[in-house]
Design a protein around this motif. Structure first.
Motif, short mmCIF file in Angstrom:
data_model
loop_
_atom_site.label_atom_id
_atom_site.label_comp_id
_atom_site.label_asym_id
_atom_site.label_seq_id
_atom_site.Cartn_x
_atom_site.Cartn_y
_atom_site.Cartn_z
N MET A 289 0.86 -1.19 0.12
CA MET A 289 0.24 -0.01 -0.01
C MET A 289 0.89 1.50 0.14
O MET A 289 0.23 2.36 -0.28
CB MET A 289 -0.89 0.12 1.25
CG MET A 289 -1.83 -1.02 1.23
SD MET A 289 -2.93 -0.86 2.86
CE MET A 289 -3.77 0.34 2.96
N VAL A 290 2.17 1.20 0.44
CA VAL A 290 3.16 2.26 0.47
C VAL A 290 4.45 1.88 -0.34
O VAL A 290 4.57 0.69 -0.60
CB VAL A 290 3.41 2.65 1.86
CG1 VAL A 290 2.11 2.99 2.52
CG2 VAL A 290 4.05 1.41 2.45
N ASP A 291 5.25 3.08 -0.64
CA ASP A 291 6.58 2.68 -1.28
C ASP A 291 7.10 2.03 -0.15
O ASP A 291 7.03 2.31 1.00
CB ASP A 291 7.21 3.89 -1.61
CG ASP A 291 6.49 4.63 -2.75
OD1 ASP A 291 5.79 3.79 -3.42
OD2 ASP A 291 6.62 6.05 -2.78
N GLU A 292 8.24 1.31 -0.54
CA GLU A 292 8.97 0.44 0.30
C GLU A 292 9.60 1.29 1.43
O GLU A 292 10.09 2.41 1.16
CB GLU A 292 10.03 -0.18 -0.41
CG GLU A 292 9.81 -1.35 -1.09
CD GLU A 292 10.89 -2.43 -1.49
OE1 GLU A 292 12.14 -1.95 -0.99
OE2 GLU A 292 10.77 -3.43 -2.16
N VAL A 293 9.52 1.05 2.74
CA VAL A 293 10.05 1.94 3.88
C VAL A 293 10.44 0.73 4.69
O VAL A 293 9.82 -0.31 5.16
CB VAL A 293 8.97 2.88 4.26
CG1 VAL A 293 7.80 2.07 4.91
CG2 VAL A 293 9.42 3.52 5.76
N ARG A 294 11.80 1.17 5.19
CA ARG A 294 12.18 0.29 6.31
C ARG A 294 11.85 0.60 7.69
O ARG A 294 11.96 1.95 7.99
CB ARG A 294 13.88 0.14 6.04
CG ARG A 294 14.65 -0.79 6.81
CD ARG A 294 14.53 -1.97 6.47
NE ARG A 294 15.26 -3.20 7.28
CZ ARG A 294 14.92 -4.32 7.31
NH1 ARG A 294 13.90 -4.88 6.42
NH2 ARG A 294 15.90 -5.21 7.72
N ILE A 295 11.42 -0.28 8.48
CA ILE A 295 11.17 0.12 10.00
C ILE A 295 12.25 -0.51 10.94
O ILE A 295 12.40 -1.93 10.71
CB ILE A 295 9.77 -0.58 10.27
CG1 ILE A 295 8.67 0.14 9.21
CG2 ILE A 295 9.39 -0.19 11.79
CD1 ILE A 295 8.40 1.53 9.31
N THR A 296 12.53 0.06 11.89
CA THR A 296 13.25 -0.31 13.02
C THR A 296 12.57 -0.23 14.23
O THR A 296 12.33 1.02 14.71
CB THR A 296 14.51 0.20 13.16
OG1 THR A 296 15.41 0.14 11.70
CG2 THR A 296 15.43 -0.39 14.36
N SER A 297 12.05 -1.26 14.86
CA SER A 297 11.14 -0.89 16.23
C SER A 297 11.75 -1.68 17.43
O SER A 297 12.50 -2.76 17.24
CB SER A 297 9.77 -1.62 15.75
OG SER A 297 9.12 -1.89 16.94
N LYS A 298 11.28 -1.21 18.62
CA LYS A 298 11.84 -2.01 19.85
C LYS A 298 10.72 -3.06 20.25
O LYS A 298 11.13 -3.58 21.32
CB LYS A 298 11.75 -0.59 20.93
CG LYS A 298 12.65 0.28 20.65
CD LYS A 298 12.61 1.32 21.75
CE LYS A 298 13.59 2.64 21.40
NZ LYS A 298 13.12 3.56 20.57
N LEU A 299 9.73 -2.98 19.53
CA LEU A 299 8.78 -4.09 19.66
C LEU A 299 9.30 -5.38 19.02
O LEU A 299 9.87 -5.72 18.00
CB LEU A 299 7.35 -4.02 18.95
CG LEU A 299 6.81 -2.72 19.46
CD1 LEU A 299 5.23 -2.53 18.83
CD2 LEU A 299 6.37 -2.84 21.04
N ILE A 300 9.57 -6.53 19.92
CA ILE A 300 10.34 -7.70 19.72
C ILE A 300 9.48 -8.82 18.86
O ILE A 300 8.21 -9.12 19.72
CB ILE A 300 11.17 -8.18 20.77
CG1 ILE A 300 11.82 -6.99 21.42
CG2 ILE A 300 12.05 -9.40 20.27
CD1 ILE A 300 12.72 -6.35 20.60
N GLY A 301 9.76 -9.43 17.90
CA GLY A 301 9.11 -10.72 17.65
C GLY A 301 8.43 -10.53 16.37
O GLY A 301 7.98 -9.51 15.87
N LYS A 302 8.28 -11.70 15.76
CA LYS A 302 7.54 -11.83 14.28
C LYS A 302 5.93 -11.40 14.54
O LYS A 302 5.43 -10.70 13.95
CB LYS A 302 7.58 -13.05 13.74
CG LYS A 302 6.93 -13.44 12.26
CD LYS A 302 7.26 -14.48 11.55
CE LYS A 302 6.84 -15.77 12.15
NZ LYS A 302 6.84 -16.88 11.12
N PHE A 303 5.47 -11.85 15.76
CA PHE A 303 4.16 -11.74 16.18
C PHE A 303 3.79 -10.04 16.14
O PHE A 303 2.89 -9.50 15.73
CB PHE A 303 3.56 -12.33 17.38
CG PHE A 303 4.63 -11.89 18.52
CD1 PHE A 303 3.95 -11.13 19.55
CD2 PHE A 303 5.57 -12.82 18.77
CE1 PHE A 303 4.81 -10.60 20.51
CE2 PHE A 303 6.30 -12.72 20.04
CZ PHE A 303 5.94 -11.38 20.98
N ASN A 304 4.98 -9.43 16.67
CA ASN A 304 4.93 -7.74 16.72
C ASN A 304 4.92 -7.05 15.32
O ASN A 304 4.47 -6.25 14.99
CB ASN A 304 5.64 -7.36 17.62
CG ASN A 304 5.33 -7.20 18.95
OD1 ASN A 304 3.92 -6.73 19.18
ND2 ASN A 304 5.97 -7.53 19.95
#
Length: 492
Positions: A289-304
């Motif tokens: 839905m959006v242009d490719e964007v890289r996210i770096t999050s403090k929420l851990i895990g694939k479920f997050n």
């Protein structure tokens, strides 16, 4: 406050008036303990108690009207007799509080896991977008920055609509709501004008309440059916659905509204790729839905990753820009009781998580396996007076994905904790586990056993600050118990 007759003039249900009067109604409630002067007391027939039996107590505390399903001959109060008190209460509460959800952007989130995390992610996104927020869920109700205790994940209608009116008065733009299967089955969310319904996943849970997984699924589907059949270009509605879940197609077919899917493959409208997990952060690339964007999050895990995808799709359909969404995802520190690290100066890790279903426990332990270099200890129990069939499954998951399982009490309620643990032991194939009924001692035992690079997961209660033993509720906080013991060990 409104006169009773004013409320009844709009009531579309068949009803009978007994002891006809026209008092001014100041509030509505189903709980006789919360009755104050001017209350309309709704007599709900529950599973263990019947509200009709508390009509006298309500009268003594100042109730001026009763909503009943059968006449109470001993009561002097005006009675509105109807076939279904709960259904009528939803309408009366909506009328009483001037249809507050019609003027807010309402987001309902349902599924077995992830509901709480998604509400908090969305709260962060909308705050970053300079909008006023409210949320209703498992941990608490929040209006802006003010928090209020809550009895159920999804409260009953009179409480809800009173709260929605308070949100409206606080100029709330967006309200995020966890919607439980119990609430959908019992009709607690009737009359709420949802704009977006979100489906997270469906795995075994609450089979003490629902006769089967099909019944559980059908209850959840009602949220999507209740989005309505009409397209409104001024106030469009959407269903946001996890396409990777085995039940996704059922939920897609349950709604007439436009569907937005999310998942981990390009088959979804919004998807994540190149996922990299560590003990301290999660990275992935958003596409679709959006242009490719890289996210770096403090929420851990694939479920997050799934939780962030659900929140992102919802926010995009709520008019929030991707730049704001990215900033929110990368600034959110975490959610209490959801993969929450106990911060102390040790060389091993202690994590508290609400995982209380086989699937959620598996997800959390699989995440830990991606970064654990030592042993994994899992402290786990199951609630009493609840679905017994998942007990051996929980133990089996712990045995499969951790090195040492420590079986303990969760909220045993009126069941014998030893009986619950014996049910869990049926799912174990080896003797490589420990039984410690006292939950505090079980947490201490795991910490005593841990060595450098090990990881301890304390599962099942997460954010809860209590333990229910018998019919009594006692203060108990997994995070605090672990933190205090770790501090004590460091001080010794």
């Amino acid at each position: 406050m409104k006169e009773l007759q004013t409320l009844l003039e709009r009531l579309p249900f068949v009803y009978q008036i007994i002891n006809e009067q026209n008092p001014v109604i100041t509030h509505m409630t189903t709980d006789s303990r919360e009755v104050k002067a001017g209350a309309l007391f709704a007599c709900i027939k529950g599973y263990t108690v019947d509200g009709h039996d508390f009509a006298q107590q309500a009268y003594d505390q100042g109730a001026v009207a009763l909503l009943v399903e059968h006449e109470l001959t001993d009561s002097p109060l005006v009675q509105i007799k109807v076939k279904d008190v709960f259904r009528v209460l939803s309408f009366l509460a909506n009328e009483m509080y001037d249809y507050p959800t019609n003027e807010m952007h309402m987001i309902g989130i349902t599924g077995t896991n992830g509901k709480t995390s998604i509400t908090y992610i969305l709260e962060e996104i909308f705050k970053k977008n300079k909008q006023q927020t409210a949320l209703v869920g498992t941990i608490q109700m929040k209006i802006g920055d003010k928090s209020f205790p809550i009895k159920n994940t999804t409260p009953e209608p009179s409480y809800l609509f009173n709260s929605f009116q308070a949100m409206k008065q606080a100029n709330v733009d967006h309200c995020m709501m966890e919607v439980s299967s119990h609430a959908l089955e019992e009709g607690r969310v009737r009359g709420i004008d949802f704009d977006i319904a979100v489906f997270t996943n469906l795995t075994q849970d609450h089979l003490d309440y629902h006769p089967s997984m099909m019944d559980y699924r059908l209850a959840k589907e009602r949220l999507f059916q209740q989005l309505g059949n009409r397209y409104d270009p001024v106030r469009p509605k959407y269903a946001v659905i996890n396409a990777d879940d085995a039940y996704a197609e059922h939920f897609i077919h349950a709604t007439s509204q436009p569907v937005v899917t999310y998942g981990l493959t390009p088959a979804s409208d919004l998807y994540a790729t190149d996922i990299q997990l560590s003990a301290t952060q999660t990275q992935f690339t958003l596409s679709g839905m959006v242009d490719e964007v890289r996210i770096t999050s403090k929420l851990i895990g694939k479920f997050n990753v799934y939780n962030m995808l659900a929140a992102t799709a919802t926010a995009l359909k709520s008019g929030v820009s991707m730049n704001v969404i990215k900033a929110a995802l990368e600034s959110l520190p975490g959610v209490k009781g959801r993969f929450q690290s106990v911060q102390t100066n040790t060389h091993y890790s202690v994590i508290v998580d609400y995982a209380h279903t086989p699937d959620s426990l598996k997800n959390v332990l699989e995440t830990i396996q991606t970064f654990a270099t030592g042993k994994i200890y899992c402290v786990v129990g199951c609630g009493g007076d609840r679905d017994k069939t998942k007990r051996p499954l929980m133990a089996h998951v712990s045995e499969t994905y951790s090195d040492v399982t420590i079986l303990t009490s969760d909220n045993p309620r009126t069941e014998d904790p030893e009986t619950i643990i014996k049910d869990m032991e049926k799912g174990l194939e080896s003797s490589n586990y420990v039984v410690e009924i006292d939950r505090k001692q079980a947490i201490h035992r795991a910490i005593d056993l841990a060595r450098e690079s090990d990881v301890i997961l304390i599962a099942g209660k997460g954010h809860e600050t209590y333990q229910i033993i018998g019919r009594e509720t006692y203060p108990f906080d997994d995070y605090q118990v672990a933190h205090d013991y770790l501090e004590k060990r460091l001080g010794d």
